[in-house]
Write a protein that holds these residues in place. Structure first.
Motif, PDB file in Angstrom:
ATOM      1  N   ASP A   1     -57.588  33.580 -11.011  1.00  0.00           N
ATOM      2  CA  ASP A   1     -57.025  32.571 -10.119  1.00  0.00           C
ATOM      3  C   ASP A   1     -56.215  31.535 -10.906  1.00  0.00           C
ATOM      4  O   ASP A   1     -56.391  30.314 -10.755  1.00  0.00           O
ATOM      5  CB  ASP A   1     -58.115  31.889  -9.292  1.00  0.00           C
ATOM      6  CG  ASP A   1     -57.539  31.166  -8.068  1.00  0.00           C
ATOM      7  OD1 ASP A   1     -56.471  31.597  -7.579  1.00  0.00           O
ATOM      8  OD2 ASP A   1     -58.131  30.170  -7.628  1.00  0.00           O
ATOM      9  N   VAL A   2     -55.307  32.048 -11.735  1.00  0.00           N
ATOM     10  CA  VAL A   2     -54.391  31.209 -12.512  1.00  0.00           C
ATOM     11  C   VAL A   2     -52.977  31.467 -12.029  1.00  0.00           C
ATOM     12  O   VAL A   2     -52.554  32.627 -11.921  1.00  0.00           O
ATOM     13  CB  VAL A   2     -54.513  31.509 -14.024  1.00  0.00           C
ATOM     14  CG1 VAL A   2     -53.370  30.858 -14.798  1.00  0.00           C
ATOM     15  CG2 VAL A   2     -55.854  31.030 -14.548  1.00  0.00           C
ATOM     16  N   ASP A   3     -52.239  30.407 -11.731  1.00  0.00           N
ATOM     17  CA  ASP A   3     -50.864  30.531 -11.250  1.00  0.00           C
ATOM     18  C   ASP A   3     -49.924  30.778 -12.421  1.00  0.00           C
ATOM     19  O   ASP A   3     -49.775  29.918 -13.288  1.00  0.00           O
ATOM     20  CB  ASP A   3     -50.461  29.256 -10.510  1.00  0.00           C
ATOM     21  CG  ASP A   3     -49.096  29.366  -9.832  1.00  0.00           C
ATOM     22  OD1 ASP A   3     -48.445  30.423  -9.972  1.00  0.00           O
ATOM     23  OD2 ASP A   3     -48.700  28.394  -9.167  1.00  0.00           O
ATOM     24  N   ALA A   4     -49.300  31.965 -12.452  1.00  0.00           N
ATOM     25  CA  ALA A   4     -48.373  32.305 -13.529  1.00  0.00           C
ATOM     26  C   ALA A   4     -46.998  31.680 -13.318  1.00  0.00           C
ATOM     27  O   ALA A   4     -46.117  31.815 -14.168  1.00  0.00           O
ATOM     28  CB  ALA A   4     -48.225  33.822 -13.649  1.00  0.00           C
ATOM     29  N   LYS A   5     -46.792  30.991 -12.176  1.00  0.00           N
ATOM     30  CA  LYS A   5     -45.534  30.289 -11.876  1.00  0.00           C
ATOM     31  C   LYS A   5     -44.344  31.237 -11.928  1.00  0.00           C
ATOM     32  O   LYS A   5     -43.341  30.986 -12.583  1.00  0.00           O
ATOM     33  CB  LYS A   5     -45.340  29.102 -12.834  1.00  0.00           C
ATOM     34  CG  LYS A   5     -46.486  28.093 -12.761  1.00  0.00           C
ATOM     35  CD  LYS A   5     -46.334  26.961 -13.754  1.00  0.00           C
ATOM     36  CE  LYS A   5     -47.522  26.020 -13.679  1.00  0.00           C
ATOM     37  NZ  LYS A   5     -47.437  24.931 -14.670  1.00  0.00           N
ATOM     38  N   THR A   6     -44.504  32.356 -11.231  1.00  0.00           N
ATOM     39  CA  THR A   6     -43.467  33.371 -11.213  1.00  0.00           C
ATOM     40  C   THR A   6     -43.262  33.822  -9.774  1.00  0.00           C
ATOM     41  O   THR A   6     -43.844  33.256  -8.839  1.00  0.00           O
ATOM     42  CB  THR A   6     -43.844  34.541 -12.149  1.00  0.00           C
ATOM     43  OG1 THR A   6     -42.756  35.446 -12.246  1.00  0.00           O
ATOM     44  CG2 THR A   6     -45.078  35.276 -11.660  1.00  0.00           C
ATOM     45  N   HIS A   7     -42.421  34.836  -9.547  1.00  0.00           N
ATOM     46  CA  HIS A   7     -42.133  35.314  -8.191  1.00  0.00           C
ATOM     47  C   HIS A   7     -43.400  35.866  -7.541  1.00  0.00           C
ATOM     48  O   HIS A   7     -44.196  36.544  -8.204  1.00  0.00           O
ATOM     49  CB  HIS A   7     -41.053  36.408  -8.269  1.00  0.00           C
ATOM     50  CG  HIS A   7     -40.493  36.805  -6.945  1.00  0.00           C
ATOM     51  ND1 HIS A   7     -41.185  37.597  -6.049  1.00  0.00           N
ATOM     52  CD2 HIS A   7     -39.307  36.513  -6.355  1.00  0.00           C
ATOM     53  CE1 HIS A   7     -40.451  37.781  -4.966  1.00  0.00           C
ATOM     54  NE2 HIS A   7     -39.314  37.137  -5.124  1.00  0.00           N
ATOM     55  N   PRO A   8     -43.636  35.579  -6.249  1.00  0.00           N
ATOM     56  CA  PRO A   8     -44.863  36.053  -5.600  1.00  0.00           C
ATOM     57  C   PRO A   8     -45.089  37.557  -5.716  1.00  0.00           C
ATOM     58  O   PRO A   8     -46.237  38.007  -5.777  1.00  0.00           O
ATOM     59  CB  PRO A   8     -44.658  35.647  -4.127  1.00  0.00           C
ATOM     60  CG  PRO A   8     -43.698  34.520  -4.170  1.00  0.00           C
ATOM     61  CD  PRO A   8     -42.799  34.771  -5.346  1.00  0.00           C
ATOM     62  N   TYR A   9     -44.007  38.351  -5.739  1.00  0.00           N
ATOM     63  CA  TYR A   9     -44.169  39.801  -5.801  1.00  0.00           C
ATOM     64  C   TYR A   9     -44.648  40.288  -7.171  1.00  0.00           C
ATOM     65  O   TYR A   9     -45.107  41.428  -7.290  1.00  0.00           O
ATOM     66  CB  TYR A   9     -42.854  40.506  -5.469  1.00  0.00           C
ATOM     67  CG  TYR A   9     -42.482  40.512  -4.007  1.00  0.00           C
ATOM     68  CD1 TYR A   9     -43.187  39.755  -3.078  1.00  0.00           C
ATOM     69  CD2 TYR A   9     -41.431  41.287  -3.554  1.00  0.00           C
ATOM     70  CE1 TYR A   9     -42.840  39.758  -1.743  1.00  0.00           C
ATOM     71  CE2 TYR A   9     -41.070  41.294  -2.214  1.00  0.00           C
ATOM     72  CZ  TYR A   9     -41.783  40.524  -1.313  1.00  0.00           C
ATOM     73  OH  TYR A   9     -41.425  40.537   0.002  1.00  0.00           O
ATOM     74  N   ILE A  10     -44.504  39.450  -8.207  1.00  0.00           N
ATOM     75  CA  ILE A  10     -44.928  39.869  -9.546  1.00  0.00           C
ATOM     76  C   ILE A  10     -46.000  38.951 -10.117  1.00  0.00           C
ATOM     77  O   ILE A  10     -46.264  38.936 -11.315  1.00  0.00           O
ATOM     78  CB  ILE A  10     -43.725  39.993 -10.517  1.00  0.00           C
ATOM     79  CG1 ILE A  10     -42.865  38.727 -10.511  1.00  0.00           C
ATOM     80  CG2 ILE A  10     -42.887  41.209 -10.161  1.00  0.00           C
ATOM     81  CD1 ILE A  10     -41.710  38.779 -11.492  1.00  0.00           C
ATOM     82  N   SER A  11     -46.631  38.184  -9.213  1.00  0.00           N
ATOM     83  CA  SER A  11     -47.815  37.406  -9.573  1.00  0.00           C
ATOM     84  C   SER A  11     -49.035  38.274  -9.305  1.00  0.00           C
ATOM     85  O   SER A  11     -49.141  38.904  -8.253  1.00  0.00           O
ATOM     86  CB  SER A  11     -47.873  36.132  -8.726  1.00  0.00           C
ATOM     87  OG  SER A  11     -49.116  35.489  -8.878  1.00  0.00           O
ATOM     88  N   THR A  12     -49.971  38.308 -10.248  1.00  0.00           N
ATOM     89  CA  THR A  12     -51.119  39.216 -10.090  1.00  0.00           C
ATOM     90  C   THR A  12     -52.466  38.542 -10.321  1.00  0.00           C
ATOM     91  O   THR A  12     -53.493  39.200 -10.221  1.00  0.00           O
ATOM     92  CB  THR A  12     -51.010  40.400 -11.080  1.00  0.00           C
ATOM     93  OG1 THR A  12     -51.039  39.902 -12.421  1.00  0.00           O
ATOM     94  CG2 THR A  12     -49.720  41.172 -10.857  1.00  0.00           C
TER      95      THR A  12
END
Length: 432
Positions: free
Chosen positions: A166-177
């Motif tokens: 549950d860490v936000d990678a601050k990237t596009h929603p489609y490539i957040s995992t």
């Protein structure tokens, strides 16, 4: 009055793609010559750029127990895989097909990591028969099925559980995992119980813990946050009597698409290893699975301008590459720099660069300043990752050819796909 020479456009990423004498070159070869020989659309890769990107990771892990497993979903062409395998890498796979490619490329099976949320029983059996190094397991049902498959074969499957921190990678929603709402991994608060369950299953051997928070990450802080949360779990899991041989921190480091400035791989790992040392895990075996950061800026797609279509609201430049060759703009509204192979002197106009596929989503770039004429060659930059590997035959378009360059030598590593290639597995109607 004579026009002054056209200025060379900025090229993102590696210096192995550069203008010389008014023409784009890859390493020592003119891109236009490669296009004339092999046609367009054409993917052109710099092997030196790939190995340079890998070297940054290798510097970062100097003196450590570490295995770099190239995430082959980024670009799974056999010659690309061989480039990394011959440089000492393992491979990260997500399907049975990728397992077959990995073995064909010569990887040692024990250097293969099998990730992905939907492994089938047949894929599990194939991987166990091959003797892969580890399964990155993503759910409790997967643990149960893998144990059943392994037990029936008289094997124990080496497993690592993928944690969703549950860490936000601050990237596009489609490539957040790595967020709670993503399909990947086991929820952070359910991990300890999942490890206890895995440890008592007869067909499994727990060997590690895995985390992957997303892709195209351009900041260091999400990695540092994820590492802290993973190490907290390692403390708890080992306190419960379950030993973890390795810690796997996945991949996801971004590249330069549009002036992006992700941390260098060696600088990132210097910071992460300092944090690892401070927590007392500096000597633990480490695995990582970079993909895009090794190949993304190492490739371009060369395409030919077909038609200029000026309009009242938009000017359209129709090229022979399309969304089936370069899916990222249509899927993610992703940006790729588009530059002329041989820049023209004079004033540029704004063009939407589009392909011939019958979809409004078939665009490669919007509002690009280009001075271009039909027949000119353009290079779509940063196309080494998630382009050829995601390409398709939509509109019965053959997949592009691929060329790998090293110095002043080029090798065709994938022939252009023909219509006959596409039709070979199909059958005409035989019913009355």
């Amino acid at each position: 009055m004579a026009l002054s020479p056209a200025p060379a456009p900025r090229l993102p990423g590696h210096p192995h793609f550069a203008y010389q004498d008014g023409a784009l070159r890859v390493e020592g070869l003119p891109v236009a010559d490669l296009a004339r020989e092999h046609g367009t659309p054409l993917f052109v890769y710099s092997q030196t750029a790939m190995l340079s990107a890998l070297a940054a990771y290798q510097r970062g892990f100097a003196g450590r127990q570490a295995l770099i497993c190239y995430a082959m979903k980024a670009n799974s062409s056999l010659a690309v895989l061989q480039t990394f395998v011959q440089a000492g890498c393992g491979l990260d796979i997500v399907s049975g097909g990728e397992l077959a490619r990995a073995l064909r490329a010569g990887v040692a099976p024990e250097k293969v990591i099998f990730s992905g949320v939907g492994k089938t029983r047949a894929e599990m059996r194939a991987a166990l028969e091959a003797g892969i190094g580890c399964f990155n397991v993503e759910s409790l049902p997967e643990l149960d099925v893998l144990s059943e498959v392994a037990t029936a074969m008289g094997r124990r499957a080496p497993v690592s559980l993928r944690v969703n921190p549950d860490v936000d990678a601050k990237t596009h929603p489609y490539i957040s995992t790595g967020l709670k709402g993503n399909k990947f991994g086991i929820a952070h608060d359910a991990v300890l119980q999942a490890y206890r369950h895995a440890a008592q299953l007869p067909g499994l051997k727990v060997v590690g813990i895995d985390c992957h928070i997303g892709s195209q990450i351009t900041e260091m802080s999400p990695y540092l946050d994820a590492m802290d949360r993973i190490l907290d779990l390692v403390d708890a899991i080992e306190a419960a009597g379950i030993t973890l041989e390795h810690i796997d921190f996945g991949g996801g480091l971004g590249i330069d698409y549009q002036g992006d400035t992700p941390p260098a791989a060696d600088a990132l790992w210097q910071a992460l290893l300092a944090q690892l040392d401070a927590r007392g895990y500096g000597q633990r075996r480490l695995l990582i699975e970079p993909g895009r950061s090794l190949v993304g800026n190492a490739g371009i797609c060369v395409t030919e301008a077909v038609f200029l279509k000026p309009g009242e609201q938009k000017n359209f430049l129709v090229v022979d590459a399309a969304m089936n060759d370069l899916p990222r703009p249509a899927m993610y509204e992703a940006y790729h720099a588009i530059v002329p192979v041989q820049p023209r002197a004079g004033e540029a106009s704004a063009w939407d660069v589009v392909g011939p596929v019958c979809e409004s989503g078939d665009w490669l770039g919007r509002d690009r300043a280009l001075n271009v004429q039909p027949g000119d060659l353009l290079a779509v930059c940063s196309a080494g990752a998630y382009c050829m590997s995601m390409s398709s035959n939509y509109n019965t378009r053959g997949r592009a050819a691929e060329v790998l360059v090293r110095g002043d030598r080029a090798q065709l590593i994938r022939a252009r796909e023909t219509v006959d290639d596409q039709l070979r597995q199909e059958r005409l109607l035989a019913l009355g």
